[in-house]
Design a protein around this motif. Sequence first.
Motif, PDB file in Angstrom:
ATOM      1  N   SER A   1      38.067  46.246  17.235  1.00  0.00           N
ATOM      2  CA  SER A   1      37.582  47.322  18.098  1.00  0.00           C
ATOM      3  C   SER A   1      36.702  46.785  19.219  1.00  0.00           C
ATOM      4  CB  SER A   1      36.816  48.350  17.261  1.00  0.00           C
ATOM      5  OG  SER A   1      37.655  48.901  16.258  1.00  0.00           O
ATOM      6  N   LEU A   2      35.920  45.754  18.943  1.00  0.00           N
ATOM      7  CA  LEU A   2      35.176  45.089  20.010  1.00  0.00           C
ATOM      8  C   LEU A   2      36.148  44.480  21.018  1.00  0.00           C
ATOM      9  CD1 LEU A   2      32.421  43.312  17.877  1.00  0.00           C
ATOM     10  CD2 LEU A   2      32.068  45.246  19.423  1.00  0.00           C
ATOM     11  N   GLY A   3      37.270  43.963  20.521  1.00  0.00           N
ATOM     12  CA  GLY A   3      38.295  43.440  21.410  1.00  0.00           C
ATOM     13  C   GLY A   3      38.893  44.530  22.292  1.00  0.00           C
ATOM     14  N   ALA A   4      39.046  45.740  21.735  1.00  0.00           N
ATOM     15  CA  ALA A   4      39.566  46.858  22.533  1.00  0.00           C
ATOM     16  C   ALA A   4      38.596  47.215  23.656  1.00  0.00           C
ATOM     17  CB  ALA A   4      39.816  48.062  21.632  1.00  0.00           C
ATOM     18  N   MET A   5      37.308  47.205  23.352  1.00  0.00           N
ATOM     19  CA  MET A   5      36.300  47.458  24.391  1.00  0.00           C
ATOM     20  C   MET A   5      36.391  46.399  25.486  1.00  0.00           C
ATOM     21  SD  MET A   5      32.984  48.156  21.972  1.00  0.00           S
ATOM     22  CE  MET A   5      33.092  49.178  20.499  1.00  0.00           C
ATOM     23  N   ALA A   6      36.442  45.129  25.068  1.00  0.00           N
ATOM     24  CA  ALA A   6      36.511  44.028  26.031  1.00  0.00           C
ATOM     25  C   ALA A   6      37.766  44.140  26.897  1.00  0.00           C
ATOM     26  CB  ALA A   6      36.488  42.694  25.293  1.00  0.00           C
ATOM     27  N   GLN A   7      38.875  44.504  26.275  1.00  0.00           N
ATOM     28  CA  GLN A   7      40.136  44.627  26.996  1.00  0.00           C
ATOM     29  C   GLN A   7      40.025  45.671  28.105  1.00  0.00           C
ATOM     30  OE1 GLN A   7      44.087  44.821  24.812  1.00  0.00           O
ATOM     31  NE2 GLN A   7      43.939  46.944  25.501  1.00  0.00           N
ATOM     32  N   VAL A   8      39.402  46.816  27.800  1.00  0.00           N
ATOM     33  CA  VAL A   8      39.237  47.864  28.809  1.00  0.00           C
ATOM     34  C   VAL A   8      38.369  47.363  29.965  1.00  0.00           C
ATOM     35  CG1 VAL A   8      38.223  50.134  29.271  1.00  0.00           C
ATOM     36  CG2 VAL A   8      39.604  49.772  27.214  1.00  0.00           C
ATOM     37  N   LEU A   9      37.248  46.737  29.639  1.00  0.00           N
ATOM     38  CA  LEU A   9      36.325  46.280  30.686  1.00  0.00           C
ATOM     39  C   LEU A   9      36.959  45.210  31.566  1.00  0.00           C
ATOM     40  CD1 LEU A   9      33.020  46.097  28.615  1.00  0.00           C
ATOM     41  CD2 LEU A   9      33.783  47.942  30.116  1.00  0.00           C
ATOM     42  N   LEU A  10      37.804  44.367  30.978  1.00  0.00           N
ATOM     43  CA  LEU A  10      38.433  43.291  31.743  1.00  0.00           C
ATOM     44  C   LEU A  10      39.632  43.772  32.549  1.00  0.00           C
ATOM     45  CD1 LEU A  10      38.254  40.494  29.036  1.00  0.00           C
ATOM     46  CD2 LEU A  10      37.048  40.470  31.233  1.00  0.00           C
ATOM     47  N   THR A  11      40.514  44.543  31.923  1.00  0.00           N
ATOM     48  CA  THR A  11      41.746  44.939  32.618  1.00  0.00           C
ATOM     49  C   THR A  11      41.466  45.925  33.743  1.00  0.00           C
ATOM     50  OG1 THR A  11      42.175  46.687  30.986  1.00  0.00           O
ATOM     51  CG2 THR A  11      43.203  44.539  30.597  1.00  0.00           C
ATOM     52  N   THR A  12      40.407  46.718  33.620  1.00  0.00           N
ATOM     53  CA  THR A  12      40.052  47.650  34.700  1.00  0.00           C
ATOM     54  C   THR A  12      39.155  46.992  35.743  1.00  0.00           C
ATOM     55  OG1 THR A  12      38.088  48.458  33.524  1.00  0.00           O
ATOM     56  CG2 THR A  12      40.187  49.621  33.116  1.00  0.00           C
ATOM     57  N   GLN A  13      38.742  45.752  35.468  1.00  0.00           N
ATOM     58  CA  GLN A  13      37.809  45.021  36.337  1.00  0.00           C
ATOM     59  C   GLN A  13      36.437  45.705  36.403  1.00  0.00           C
ATOM     60  OE1 GLN A  13      38.530  41.842  38.288  1.00  0.00           O
ATOM     61  NE2 GLN A  13      39.654  41.994  36.358  1.00  0.00           N
ATOM     62  N   ALA A  14      36.134  46.510  35.385  1.00  0.00           N
ATOM     63  CA  ALA A  14      34.793  47.105  35.315  1.00  0.00           C
ATOM     64  C   ALA A  14      33.741  46.027  35.081  1.00  0.00           C
ATOM     65  CB  ALA A  14      34.740  48.150  34.203  1.00  0.00           C
ATOM     66  N   LEU A  15      34.097  44.996  34.299  1.00  0.00           N
ATOM     67  CA  LEU A  15      33.235  43.838  34.106  1.00  0.00           C
ATOM     68  C   LEU A  15      34.116  42.599  34.042  1.00  0.00           C
ATOM     69  CD1 LEU A  15      30.385  42.724  33.759  1.00  0.00           C
ATOM     70  CD2 LEU A  15      30.639  43.008  31.284  1.00  0.00           C
ATOM     71  N   PRO A  16      34.459  42.030  35.195  1.00  0.00           N
ATOM     72  CA  PRO A  16      35.323  40.842  35.197  1.00  0.00           C
ATOM     73  C   PRO A  16      34.584  39.629  34.621  1.00  0.00           C
ATOM     74  CG  PRO A  16      35.209  41.909  37.377  1.00  0.00           C
ATOM     75  CD  PRO A  16      34.106  42.479  36.544  1.00  0.00           C
ATOM     76  N   LEU A  17      35.361  38.643  34.247  1.00  0.00           N
ATOM     77  CA  LEU A  17      34.779  37.358  33.859  1.00  0.00           C
ATOM     78  C   LEU A  17      33.985  36.793  35.038  1.00  0.00           C
ATOM     79  CD1 LEU A  17      37.779  35.722  31.957  1.00  0.00           C
ATOM     80  CD2 LEU A  17      35.666  36.610  30.951  1.00  0.00           C
ATOM     81  N   GLN A  18      32.876  36.176  34.727  1.00  0.00           N
ATOM     82  CA  GLN A  18      31.979  35.545  35.710  1.00  0.00           C
ATOM     83  C   GLN A  18      31.165  36.562  36.512  1.00  0.00           C
ATOM     84  OE1 GLN A  18      31.982  32.413  35.034  1.00  0.00           O
ATOM     85  NE2 GLN A  18      33.902  32.569  33.890  1.00  0.00           N
ATOM     86  N   ALA A  19      31.403  37.864  36.318  1.00  0.00           N
ATOM     87  CA  ALA A  19      30.622  38.874  37.048  1.00  0.00           C
ATOM     88  C   ALA A  19      29.379  39.246  36.250  1.00  0.00           C
ATOM     89  CB  ALA A  19      31.463  40.117  37.304  1.00  0.00           C
ATOM     90  N   THR A  20      28.383  39.759  36.946  1.00  0.00           N
ATOM     91  CA  THR A  20      27.166  40.284  36.316  1.00  0.00           C
ATOM     92  C   THR A  20      26.927  41.683  36.868  1.00  0.00           C
ATOM     93  OG1 THR A  20      26.205  38.074  36.135  1.00  0.00           O
ATOM     94  CG2 THR A  20      24.696  39.930  35.960  1.00  0.00           C
ATOM     95  N   ARG A  21      26.876  42.673  35.968  1.00  0.00           N
ATOM     96  CA  ARG A  21      26.728  44.058  36.415  1.00  0.00           C
ATOM     97  C   ARG A  21      25.835  44.839  35.466  1.00  0.00           C
ATOM     98  NH1 ARG A  21      32.988  45.564  38.222  1.00  0.00           N
ATOM     99  NH2 ARG A  21      32.929  44.382  40.202  1.00  0.00           N
ATOM    100  N   SER A  22      25.224  45.886  35.995  1.00  0.00           N
ATOM    101  CA  SER A  22      24.441  46.814  35.175  1.00  0.00           C
ATOM    102  C   SER A  22      25.388  47.809  34.510  1.00  0.00           C
ATOM    103  CB  SER A  22      23.440  47.566  36.050  1.00  0.00           C
ATOM    104  OG  SER A  22      24.119  48.464  36.926  1.00  0.00           O
ATOM    105  N   SER A  23      24.879  48.541  33.523  1.00  0.00           N
ATOM    106  CA  SER A  23      25.713  49.544  32.849  1.00  0.00           C
ATOM    107  C   SER A  23      26.164  50.616  33.829  1.00  0.00           C
ATOM    108  CB  SER A  23      24.954  50.170  31.674  1.00  0.00           C
ATOM    109  OG  SER A  23      23.790  50.849  32.118  1.00  0.00           O
ATOM    110  N   ALA A  24      25.283  51.001  34.772  1.00  0.00           N
ATOM    111  CA  ALA A  24      25.669  52.003  35.764  1.00  0.00           C
ATOM    112  C   ALA A  24      26.791  51.493  36.646  1.00  0.00           C
ATOM    113  CB  ALA A  24      24.454  52.391  36.610  1.00  0.00           C
TER     114      ALA A  24
END
Length: 344
Positions: free
Chosen positions: A12-35
């Motif tokens: 399930s943690l992998g599912a969360m990571a998959q969403v954040l990565l595939t949507t580019q909400a939090l790409p690798l090497q990026a730094t972002r706030s929750s907002a």
Amino acid sequence: MNHELARLEHLSLGAMAQVLLTTQALPLQATRSSAQINQALGTTPRHAWIVRRWLAALSRAGLLHGDDGHLAWHGTPPEAAVDDLPRLYAALGFPASMATLHARVIAQLPALLRDQTALAPLLFEAGEPVAVLGAYQRNRYTAAINAALGERARQVEAAGESLQVLELGGGAGATTAAVLAALDGRAMDYRFSDISPLFTIAAQRQFRLEPGMSFTQLDLDRDLVAQGVDAHGLDLVIAGNVLHNARDLRRSLGHLRACLRPGGTLLFSESIADNPAMLTFMHLLLSPAEGAPPRASDEVFLSAEQWRQALLDEGFELTGLWPTDDQPLAAAGQRLFQAVERGQ
């Protein structure tokens, strides 16, 4: 069994990571706030708390790190091995339908978070609501909690000739069945209640032949005496995984206390921590309705100590908590609470 639970949480943690990565909400090497993450993902405001709980869960697992409220990936994000869901759910005692449904929900998480689709129709496509909720409640951990609750209910003494029982939020009746089995042969008046007529009608079909049963709609957020429950007349109140739904917990505990006789018993089960699997599944149902005020807090579940204090503040004494942290069943994060009314 705990190994499979840990695997389900990791998946399930992998599912969360998959969403954040595939949507580019939090790409690798990026730094972002929750907002910023919610904005990039396109999360509707009512579901933003879910994504913040994802970020907290990923941080606790060491998969995210950051300073000053900004987060970045730490190491290699896990993959969501969705094909493993049937094996894991089977090992945990769930019906096969739950694995299928969870996989469908994971596949649609971005759309669900954006309110481009809704969870309830997905659930109801899998079967009628009572059956779906019943499947969700049928697992080895919840069954053990319900059996223990029934055993403790059996030990409650009646002030009069028959045991006066109220069950709140009875839902699909899993807790009800366990308690009735434990109380078999006892003289009692058992009032099953739920806020939805869907569940009270289903319970009436299931339990109508049980002696002493009645069925009614009750709203946990409103004065129960004003809804027809006798003041100070109950020996036992039961609530299976429902009290966290109260809009104002302390006020609702006050409503419960007003219905219990002096020294009466409150038995309830609750989760005491986020479950990553449910954060990618059923927790979406806990978001406020569209247009309703946002959640007062991202925290859905109280810790055991927070429950003890809340009970104490409203005139109860916590007299039992099971399982203890060192027992294998504790891994699921569910607890059975036993409290007594300390005298009006």
